[in-house]
Design a protein around this motif. Sequence first.
Motif, short mmCIF file in Angstrom:
data_model
loop_
_atom_site.label_atom_id
_atom_site.label_comp_id
_atom_site.label_asym_id
_atom_site.label_seq_id
_atom_site.Cartn_x
_atom_site.Cartn_y
_atom_site.Cartn_z
N ALA A 1 -10.40 8.71 -0.81
CA ALA A 1 -10.62 9.60 0.49
C ALA A 1 -9.95 8.60 1.60
O ALA A 1 -9.17 9.03 2.38
CB ALA A 1 -11.93 9.93 0.52
N PHE A 2 -10.69 7.54 1.70
CA PHE A 2 -10.28 6.55 2.71
C PHE A 2 -8.90 6.11 2.45
O PHE A 2 -8.29 5.78 3.42
CB PHE A 2 -11.23 5.55 2.93
N GLY A 3 -8.59 5.78 1.33
CA GLY A 3 -7.25 5.17 1.11
C GLY A 3 -6.19 6.09 1.73
O GLY A 3 -5.16 5.65 2.20
N GLY A 4 -6.37 7.47 1.38
CA GLY A 4 -5.30 8.46 1.75
C GLY A 4 -5.06 8.36 3.16
O GLY A 4 -4.02 8.50 3.90
N GLU A 5 -6.21 8.14 3.89
CA GLU A 5 -6.21 7.96 5.43
C GLU A 5 -5.51 6.60 5.61
O GLU A 5 -4.83 6.83 6.81
CB GLU A 5 -7.61 8.15 5.89
N THR B 1 -0.86 3.54 7.73
CA THR B 1 0.14 2.61 7.42
C THR B 1 1.68 2.82 7.39
O THR B 1 2.48 2.22 8.07
CB THR B 1 -0.02 2.18 5.63
N GLN B 2 1.88 4.28 7.25
CA GLN B 2 2.93 4.85 7.49
C GLN B 2 3.50 4.90 8.80
O GLN B 2 4.67 4.41 9.55
CB GLN B 2 3.35 6.21 7.03
N THR B 3 2.44 5.19 9.87
CA THR B 3 2.91 5.06 11.07
C THR B 3 3.07 3.81 11.77
O THR B 3 4.15 3.47 12.62
CB THR B 3 1.46 5.72 11.98
N ILE B 4 2.20 2.79 11.29
CA ILE B 4 2.77 1.31 11.81
C ILE B 4 3.96 0.83 11.07
O ILE B 4 4.57 0.40 12.18
CB ILE B 4 1.39 0.61 11.20
N LEU B 5 4.20 1.29 10.05
CA LEU B 5 5.49 0.73 9.54
C LEU B 5 6.90 1.45 10.18
O LEU B 5 7.69 0.78 10.43
CB LEU B 5 5.56 0.79 7.98
N ASP B 6 6.56 2.73 10.41
CA ASP B 6 7.47 3.28 11.34
C ASP B 6 7.96 2.84 12.56
O ASP B 6 8.95 2.61 13.11
CB ASP B 6 7.28 4.87 11.31
N ASN B 7 6.56 2.41 13.22
CA ASN B 7 6.82 1.82 14.64
C ASN B 7 7.41 0.44 14.58
O ASN B 7 8.22 -0.06 15.39
CB ASN B 7 5.29 1.57 15.17
N VAL C 1 0.59 -1.03 0.18
CA VAL C 1 0.06 0.01 -0.15
C VAL C 1 0.91 1.32 -0.03
O VAL C 1 0.61 2.26 -0.87
CB VAL C 1 -0.86 -0.05 1.06
N ARG C 2 1.82 1.41 0.77
CA ARG C 2 2.92 2.43 0.83
C ARG C 2 3.35 2.46 -0.38
O ARG C 2 3.59 3.78 -0.99
CB ARG C 2 3.68 2.24 1.93
#
Length: 304
Positions: free
Chosen positions: A64-68, A73-79, A14-15
């Motif tokens: 619209a939901f995909g952008g959210e 996704t970015q937050t989860i992968l960063d964590n 997705v990212r």
Amino acid sequence: MRRPPFDLWQLLCVRAIAEHGSIHGAARFLNTRQSAVSRSLHNLEERLNVRLFTRSPAGAAPTAFGGEFVRWTQTILDNVAGMNARARRTGKGENGHVSVGIQTCVLPGRLSTFMAEFRATHPDIVFRYSEGTGKRLLRRLQRGQIDFAVVTRRNLAPALQVTPLWSDRIVAALPADHPLATRPEVSWTDLRHETFLTGRDNAGQDFETLIQRKLGETGMRPKIRRHDIGSNRIVALVQNHEGVALLPASWLPLIRDRHGHDIAILEIRDTGGSSHLEFGIVWRPDNENPCARSFARYVEDHRP
């Protein structure tokens, strides 16, 4: 336990699609087949029951939901990346906790000076401290409840690893008006008739063993009175003429600051010279804490 609605590979896809604007670009970035990325996205959208990207000949754009969802996704992968880096650093002994027990007769700050360089080069290792008698700390060390113990080097178990730290001269505290108080120094024989006061943080057992040995050589049976109080209160008992006390010389600035001229401090000398307390830092060689192993290497490399 229910299966999670998505896995990390799907989030990576997705990212990558969002960053490169197409499934083709994402596949090239991830070094995999385009069909693998397309299938992962399809399975994820089916499981979530929501469309994340709008496909067109020009590529793929987030809904619209995909952008959210991409932001989540970015937050989860960063964590996850942070957890992975932290785990690797912990495994190398660069991140985590080390527990140190300090015998309460050790002057505050003295160990900190010894550890300063390690703390500066390993800022992500957190030290947790406790204090107690040498005997209690060694029991906790052998049970694996602490990683290190800073204690007097007396009767240490052979299975323990010890590195010498420093030596502390032993002095006698007497009431200022004691007949011996005007002397620059005394011998153990001069103190043979005194009552020795020992406290819980005054290396009491070490002092008692020393007194028994020194005065036992003269055939005397020393008088020792034990108290479950700290060395400052022991000095207060000396002021009350209840006996004399032995102190590590490193404590003298604190004692003089609090008790002024009410206490006389005398050197104790005999044919063997001054008596000393020998301190060391002790640990178990089989300790599996990576941070403790890192600190143990530092201790051995920086022995005074």
